[in-house]
Each structure stands twice: as structure tokens, then as C-alpha cells.
Write a protein that holds these residues in place. Structure first.
Motif, PDB file in Angstrom:
ATOM      1  N   GLN A  79       0.979  -1.248  -0.067  1.00  0.00           N
ATOM      2  CA  GLN A  79       0.037  -0.004  -0.126  1.00  0.00           C
ATOM      3  C   GLN A  79       0.950   1.277   0.080  1.00  0.00           C
ATOM      4  OE1 GLN A  79      -3.176   0.108  -0.096  1.00  0.00           O
ATOM      5  NE2 GLN A  79      -3.493  -2.211  -0.139  1.00  0.00           N
ATOM      6  N   ALA A  80       1.788   1.382  -0.878  1.00  0.00           N
ATOM      7  CA  ALA A  80       2.541   2.441  -1.215  1.00  0.00           C
ATOM      8  C   ALA A  80       2.212   3.426  -2.356  1.00  0.00           C
ATOM      9  CB  ALA A  80       4.140   2.079  -1.274  1.00  0.00           C
ATOM     10  N   PHE A  81       2.269   4.837  -2.055  1.00  0.00           N
ATOM     11  CA  PHE A  81       1.652   5.404  -2.859  1.00  0.00           C
ATOM     12  C   PHE A  81       2.732   6.900  -2.959  1.00  0.00           C
ATOM     13  CE2 PHE A  81      -1.452   3.252  -1.409  1.00  0.00           C
ATOM     14  CZ  PHE A  81      -2.487   2.844  -2.531  1.00  0.00           C
ATOM     15  N   LEU A  82       2.724   7.768  -4.278  1.00  0.00           N
ATOM     16  CA  LEU A  82       3.361   8.869  -4.641  1.00  0.00           C
ATOM     17  C   LEU A  82       2.411  10.047  -4.284  1.00  0.00           C
ATOM     18  CD1 LEU A  82       4.496   7.128  -7.783  1.00  0.00           C
ATOM     19  CD2 LEU A  82       6.293   7.633  -5.797  1.00  0.00           C
ATOM     20  N   THR A  83       3.122  11.157  -4.123  1.00  0.00           N
ATOM     21  CA  THR A  83       2.283  12.265  -4.082  1.00  0.00           C
ATOM     22  C   THR A  83       1.712  12.992  -5.563  1.00  0.00           C
ATOM     23  OG1 THR A  83       4.317  13.781  -4.170  1.00  0.00           O
ATOM     24  CG2 THR A  83       3.746  12.823  -1.818  1.00  0.00           C
ATOM     25  N   THR A  84       2.273  12.248  -6.298  1.00  0.00           N
ATOM     26  CA  THR A  84       1.727  12.768  -7.688  1.00  0.00           C
ATOM     27  C   THR A  84       2.260  11.777  -8.803  1.00  0.00           C
ATOM     28  OG1 THR A  84       2.115  14.794  -9.459  1.00  0.00           O
ATOM     29  CG2 THR A  84       3.837  14.148  -8.224  1.00  0.00           C
ATOM     30  N   SER A  85       1.628  11.967  -9.876  1.00  0.00           N
ATOM     31  CA  SER A  85       1.884  10.779 -11.184  1.00  0.00           C
ATOM     32  C   SER A  85       2.515  11.430 -12.101  1.00  0.00           C
ATOM     33  CB  SER A  85       0.567  10.521 -11.426  1.00  0.00           C
ATOM     34  OG  SER A  85      -0.339  11.468 -11.926  1.00  0.00           O
ATOM     35  N   SER A  86       3.541  12.394 -11.920  1.00  0.00           N
ATOM     36  CA  SER A  86       4.195  13.002 -12.702  1.00  0.00           C
ATOM     37  C   SER A  86       5.908  13.183 -12.674  1.00  0.00           C
ATOM     38  CB  SER A  86       3.670  14.666 -12.856  1.00  0.00           C
ATOM     39  OG  SER A  86       4.433  15.411 -14.040  1.00  0.00           O
ATOM     40  N   CYS A  87       6.612  13.130 -13.559  1.00  0.00           N
ATOM     41  CA  CYS A  87       7.952  12.880 -13.414  1.00  0.00           C
ATOM     42  C   CYS A  87       8.625  13.697 -12.481  1.00  0.00           C
ATOM     43  CB  CYS A  87       8.585  12.981 -14.791  1.00  0.00           C
ATOM     44  SG  CYS A  87       7.960  11.672 -15.808  1.00  0.00           S
ATOM     45  N   SER A  88       9.091  15.151 -12.810  1.00  0.00           N
ATOM     46  CA  SER A  88       9.748  15.779 -12.004  1.00  0.00           C
ATOM     47  C   SER A  88       9.198  16.377 -10.762  1.00  0.00           C
ATOM     48  CB  SER A  88      10.110  17.197 -12.952  1.00  0.00           C
ATOM     49  OG  SER A  88       9.442  17.938 -13.426  1.00  0.00           O
ATOM     50  N   PRO A  89       7.662  16.642 -10.785  1.00  0.00           N
ATOM     51  CA  PRO A  89       7.044  16.970  -9.518  1.00  0.00           C
ATOM     52  C   PRO A  89       7.297  15.826  -8.363  1.00  0.00           C
ATOM     53  CG  PRO A  89       5.723  17.463 -11.500  1.00  0.00           C
ATOM     54  CD  PRO A  89       6.903  16.722 -12.037  1.00  0.00           C
ATOM     55  N   SER A  90       7.372  14.526  -8.927  1.00  0.00           N
ATOM     56  CA  SER A  90       7.303  13.521  -8.001  1.00  0.00           C
ATOM     57  C   SER A  90       8.664  13.450  -7.364  1.00  0.00           C
ATOM     58  CB  SER A  90       7.123  12.158  -8.756  1.00  0.00           C
ATOM     59  OG  SER A  90       7.154  11.019  -7.803  1.00  0.00           O
ATOM     60  N   ARG A  91       9.664  13.653  -7.971  1.00  0.00           N
ATOM     61  CA  ARG A  91      10.976  13.857  -7.807  1.00  0.00           C
ATOM     62  C   ARG A  91      11.518  14.827  -6.661  1.00  0.00           C
ATOM     63  NH1 ARG A  91      14.221   9.994 -11.561  1.00  0.00           N
ATOM     64  NH2 ARG A  91      12.524   9.307 -12.803  1.00  0.00           N
ATOM     65  N   THR A  92      10.843  15.982  -7.093  1.00  0.00           N
ATOM     66  CA  THR A  92      11.236  16.969  -6.392  1.00  0.00           C
ATOM     67  C   THR A  92      10.345  16.960  -5.015  1.00  0.00           C
ATOM     68  OG1 THR A  92       9.560  18.374  -7.690  1.00  0.00           O
ATOM     69  CG2 THR A  92      11.828  18.810  -8.270  1.00  0.00           C
ATOM     70  N   SER A  93       9.308  16.548  -5.104  1.00  0.00           N
ATOM     71  CA  SER A  93       8.338  16.189  -3.712  1.00  0.00           C
ATOM     72  C   SER A  93       9.072  15.431  -2.847  1.00  0.00           C
ATOM     73  CB  SER A  93       7.253  15.662  -4.192  1.00  0.00           C
ATOM     74  OG  SER A  93       6.450  15.225  -2.874  1.00  0.00           O
ATOM     75  N   ILE A  94      10.113  14.304  -3.279  1.00  0.00           N
ATOM     76  CA  ILE A  94      10.658  13.248  -2.798  1.00  0.00           C
ATOM     77  C   ILE A  94      11.646  14.141  -2.085  1.00  0.00           C
ATOM     78  CG2 ILE A  94      12.075  11.197  -2.849  1.00  0.00           C
ATOM     79  CD1 ILE A  94      10.221  10.252  -5.150  1.00  0.00           C
TER      80      ILE A  94
END
Length: 509
Positions: A79-94
């Protein structure tokens, strides 16, 4: 009586000096011991890969022996999730530990501003050697957070479509080079980012290609020859990336550091297919999440607890013996690394912003339900531009003309979209049946609405002052005059917008 040390006998001062020296040496020895014993951290982030397109998650067709072994040696999260489904926004969020809307880099290719802190910089400041190899996509302000960067290189011009990479195209070519170039007297952190399985897909990239007739299709994609071929090529890219994961593990073992190294494997967003990447359905934000930590995690263990990619920043700092920054919006997930762990969160929050095309969508996901709010329902759920230019979308267009698409397969074309969507994830894992208008789920709908409202208030999430022009035409996937590369930052675009200026590509024809 004067207590000043300068008035004490000389032997007293000598003894005190000796004690001080011993204490300082003891502290230095202790500091050195702590530093060398701190675990190394290897973060592996795949590109555009679904959690259920790996053998460890039940796909018996795609060949991922090394990732599967990683799961056998560690813990697999379901049950693991990302904060968004888009490349760079996901990485900068992480890397910043912030929800995308708080990074000021929430749109595709917006760089992370200089005023944002990152967990990598904190690790570096505390004595870790830090390195990145592969896909970057973070912005120049992050450069100094890494002691060494081996960024993948393009063969063609920045504005080219469906670009090819120098090397074998995987983006993983220099992972081992990075591990071998690290400073050997420091604990290390590496950010290993593949370009696989990002489009475009190519034939012949592995020795034993996957067969189209064996691929596993979700019900929201039509079963056609083109779609099956597209999936087979996608599987090939996953297998190539998996081979590099195996090389990383072998290298850690050969360097004698595997037992003191934690490995986290995830992806930045779901597969680049319609109704997956750039959406807040499971195929967009649910991620594989495998953790191997020989000294801490029982091999072959599983966690069914919710975890979000926003939790990575505070967790890596905790693992390194540091206190997470107050700015971070995630939760340390190390308590979940035992099989009898109690949940650390009861919901996850995800968001969708501009990615090639304008959109603004939010989702709340619990262990049982998913609620999606489409703030721009007048816009269709268009996939990314590279998807539009490739096999599956073209096949879906043909099937649409023939009237053979089912309701779920038509969702990308419907205008207007439903403003609200509610899914019973347990009974309907493919999110085919929207329960938002179902009277029997009114209480659940109201609860999820409230959760979304509270989350938006708590994290200062609000609608933009204006919409962003599409970078591509939605029917062809070809660039519009608004596509600029490198893409201007949010600050630059907002200043232009407030001044009434429209930024366009001067070379557009």
C-alpha cells in the motif's frame, strides 16, 4: 577565595589539560565510530513503472528476477503511494519532503527553487558522501547537494521529440561507476534513477524479448495487437532496468558494504499508458516499494500499511541518525519495518498538475476507498504527449471510431469528466465503478470530502490564479507554441502571467 584556574598549582592545570585531551580524543574516536557505522543508503527510482508489472507483485510474465530477489531479501509494501503521477514533480517532492504544491515545482519540468531544503543536503552536511546517476529532473539548485553527478545525456537537441539517450538508453549505464567513485571513508547515499521504462519504447533492447500474447492487460485497455505489442516493449524496458538493479546489489556485495546498506526501490509514477501516468488512479500513483536492510528487516516480510513518498525524506534522515527538518510534511516510516508494526498514517494525499497538458486534480486514499476531485472537469483525462504518439493510444482511437471501447476504456475521452469519483478499492481495485452518486455510499463520500478539505487547509493547497496553456496538441501529441525548453521556473511564469505576458517559443513553426 578565587576559583580561577590560573591560580591553581601547575600540576592541577597539567592534569586538567591531559584530561581534556583524553576527552577530546575519546569524542573524536566516538564520532568516527558513529560515522562509519551509520548505514549507507541506496535509493533506486525507476521511471514510469507500475507496481503490478513486477514479478514480486504477482506479474508472472514480466521478467524481474533481481527486483523479486530484493523483495525476498527484504520487505515488500503493498500500500505504497506517490504524492503525484508526474515525473519531475514526484522527484522534487521526494527530495524536499514537501507535497508538490508546496515545492513551487509542482508542474512538469519546473526546477526546485533554491530556498527549498533537501534531505540529501542534510545527509551531505552530516558527513555522508552523496551521489546521483541517471535521470536528474530536479533543477540546478540541487546540484551542490550531490558530491558527484553522472546525469544521463541526450543524443539530440533539447526540443526534439521522443529523444534517445547516449548509451544503451536505460539511463542506468553509470550506476556502478558512481558506486565505485564514492569516498570509501564515509557513509554514502546514492540516488540511482533509471530512464526505463519511459517512452519511447524500442525493439531489440534485450536478448529474449517478451511476447505480446503473454502480457497482462488491465480492463481499461483494449485487447488489440497494437496494445499487446506496446506492453511487450514496455516489459522489455522493465527487464533491462531490473538487470541493472542486480548489478547494483552485486557491486555492494563485492565492496563488502551490503550488510550495512539499506536499499529502497520505488518508481516516480505509474506506467506511461492511458489512464495510468498523469492520473490519480492506482495506475498513476501506486508504486512498488521494496526495502532491504539486512541488519533490521526480516527477509521475505510484507507490510500492508499505508506509506507515501513524502515519508522518504524524514525516514532517510532518521536512518542517518539525524532529526528530520520541521519543514518536512511526511512521517518517518521506520516503525513499519517490522511485520507486526502498527500504522503510521490512515490516509495518503495525491495531486495532479500540469504535465504536457493542463489539469488540476486531488485524491485521498485510505486502505479501503479512493476519492478523486476533478477541479477542471471540462478538460478530458488526456495522457502524456508521448503516450498520444504511440501504439496503445492510436489503437484506442481506432477502437473508439469503431465503437468497440467499453465504458472504462472511454474514460480518457469523456468531456466533461465527473467532478467527483469514489471507488471501493477492495472490491474494485481497477477503479471501474464510480460510487460518488451511489446513495448507499453517501456517508463514505462525505467523510472523504471532509478529509480532502482538511488536507487542503492543513497544507495550504489552493487553485492556481490561472490555467497553464498546453505544451502539446491533445489530438496529435505534437508541440504547441507554448512549449519551451528549458521550461521557465514557476517564478518566471507567474511574473509573466501577472504582467499579462504569454511566454511562447520564438522558433515555433
Amino acid at each position: 577565595m578565587n576559583n580561577n584556574i590560573s591560580n591553581k598549582p601547575i600540576y592541577f592545570k597539567t592534569a586538567l589539560f591531559c584530561i581534556s585531551i583524553i576527552f577530546m580524543l575519546s569524542c573524536e574516536e566516538k564520532k568516527s565510530t558513529v560515522t562509519t557505522k551509520r548505514p549507507n543508503i541506496v535509493f533506486i527510482i525507476a521511471d514510469d513503472v507500475n507496481w503490478n508489472d513486477l514479478g514480486a507483485y504477482g506479474n508472472n510474465t514480466v521478467r524481474t528476477p533481481n527486483i523479486d530477489q530484493l523483495a525476498k531479501d527484504g520487505m515488500l509494501f503493498t500500500q505504497a503511494f506517490l504524492t503525484t503521477s508526474s515525473c519531475s514533480p514526484s522527484r522534487t517532492s521526494i527530495i524536499s519532503g514537501l507535497y508538490p504544491h508546496n515545492t513551487d515545482a509542482e508542474q512538469l519540468s519546473w526546477p526546485l527553487p533554491e530556498d527549498k531544503n533537501t534531505f540529501v543536503k542534510q545527509l551531505q552536511n552530516s558527513g555522508y558522501w552523496t551521489g546521483l546517476a541517471g535521470k536528474y529532473h530536479l533543477g540546478e539548485s540541487v546540484n551542490d547537494d550531490f558530491d558527484t553527478i553522472y546525469e544521463m545525456q541526450w543524443k539530440d537537441a533539447p526540443l526534439g521529440l521522443d529523444r534517445r539517450l547516449v548509451g544503451d538508453g536505460s539511463g542506468c549505464d553509470e550506476w556502478i561507476k558512481l558506486l565505485r567513485s564514492r569516498e570509501k571513508d564515509k557513509p554514502f547515499f546514492t540516488w540511482l534513477a533509471s530512464f526505463d521504462a519511459h517512452r519511447p519504447f524500442s525493439e531489440g533492447i534485450i536478448d529474449n524479448p517478451h511476447k505480446p500474447e503473454n502480457v497482462i492487460l488491465p480492463p481499461y485497455h483494449p485487447d488489440t495487437k497494437k496494445v499487446r505489442k506496446d506492453y511487450a516493449l514496455y516489459y522489455d524496458e522493465i527487464s533491462r532496468m531490473d538487470d541493472y538493479v542486480g548489478k547494483v546489489i552485486t557491486e555492494l556485495e563485492s565492496q563488502g558494504v551490503a550488510d550495512n546498506t539499506i536499499i529502497l526501490f520505488i518508481t516516480d509514477n505509474g506506467r506511461a499508458f492511458p489512464r495510468d501516468k498523469t492520473t490519480l488512479y492506482e495506475g498513476g500513483i501506486k508504486t512498488p516499494w521494496i526495502v532491504k536492510w539486512p541488519s533490521k528487516i526480516k527477509p521475505g516480510s510484507t507490510s500492508n500499511n499505508l506509506v507515501s513518498s513524502i515519508d522518504i525524506a524524514p525516514t532517510f534522515m532518521k536512518i542517518a541518525g539525524l532529526e528530520p527538518l520541521n519543514d518536512f510534511e511526511g512521517i518517518d516510516f521506520t516503525p513499519l519495518l517490522s511485520e507486526d508494526a502498527k500504522p503510521v498514517r490512515n490516509e495518503i494525499y495525491a495531486e495532479d498538475h500540469f504535465h504536457d497538458f493542463e489539469d488540476y486534480t486531488r485524491a485521498i486514499r485510505t486502505t479501503s476507498y479512493k476519492y478523486i476531485k476533478n477541479f477542471y472537469p471540462d478538460l478530458p483525462n488526456t495522457p502524456s504527449a508521448d503516450v498520444i504518439r504511440d501504439l496503445t493510444w492510436k489503437s484506442m482511437l481506432s477502437e473508439k471510431e469503431n465503437g468497440t471501447l467499453n465504458e472504462a476504456q472511454m474514460r480518457c475521452f469523456i468531456i466533461p469528466r465527473s467532478t467527483e469519483e469514489l471507488y471501493d478499492i477492495v472490491k474494485d481495485p481497477n477503479e471501474l465503478y464510480n460510487l460518488a452518486q451511489n446513495e448507499s455510499h453517501t456517508n463514505i463520500l462525505n467523510d472523504m470530502r471532509l478529509r480532502l478539505k482538511q488536507m487542503r487547509k492543513r497544507t495550504n493547497d489552493s487553485l492556481p490564479i490561472a490555467r497553464t496553456n498546453d505544451d502539446f496538441f491533445r489530438d496529435t501529441g505534437l508541440p504547441t507554441k507554448y512549449r519551451l525548453r528549458p521550461r521557465p521556473s514557476k517564478e518566471v511564469m507567474m511574473k509573466a502571467m501577472l504582467a499579462g505576458e504569454v511566454l511562447i517559443n520564438p522558433d515555433f513553426e
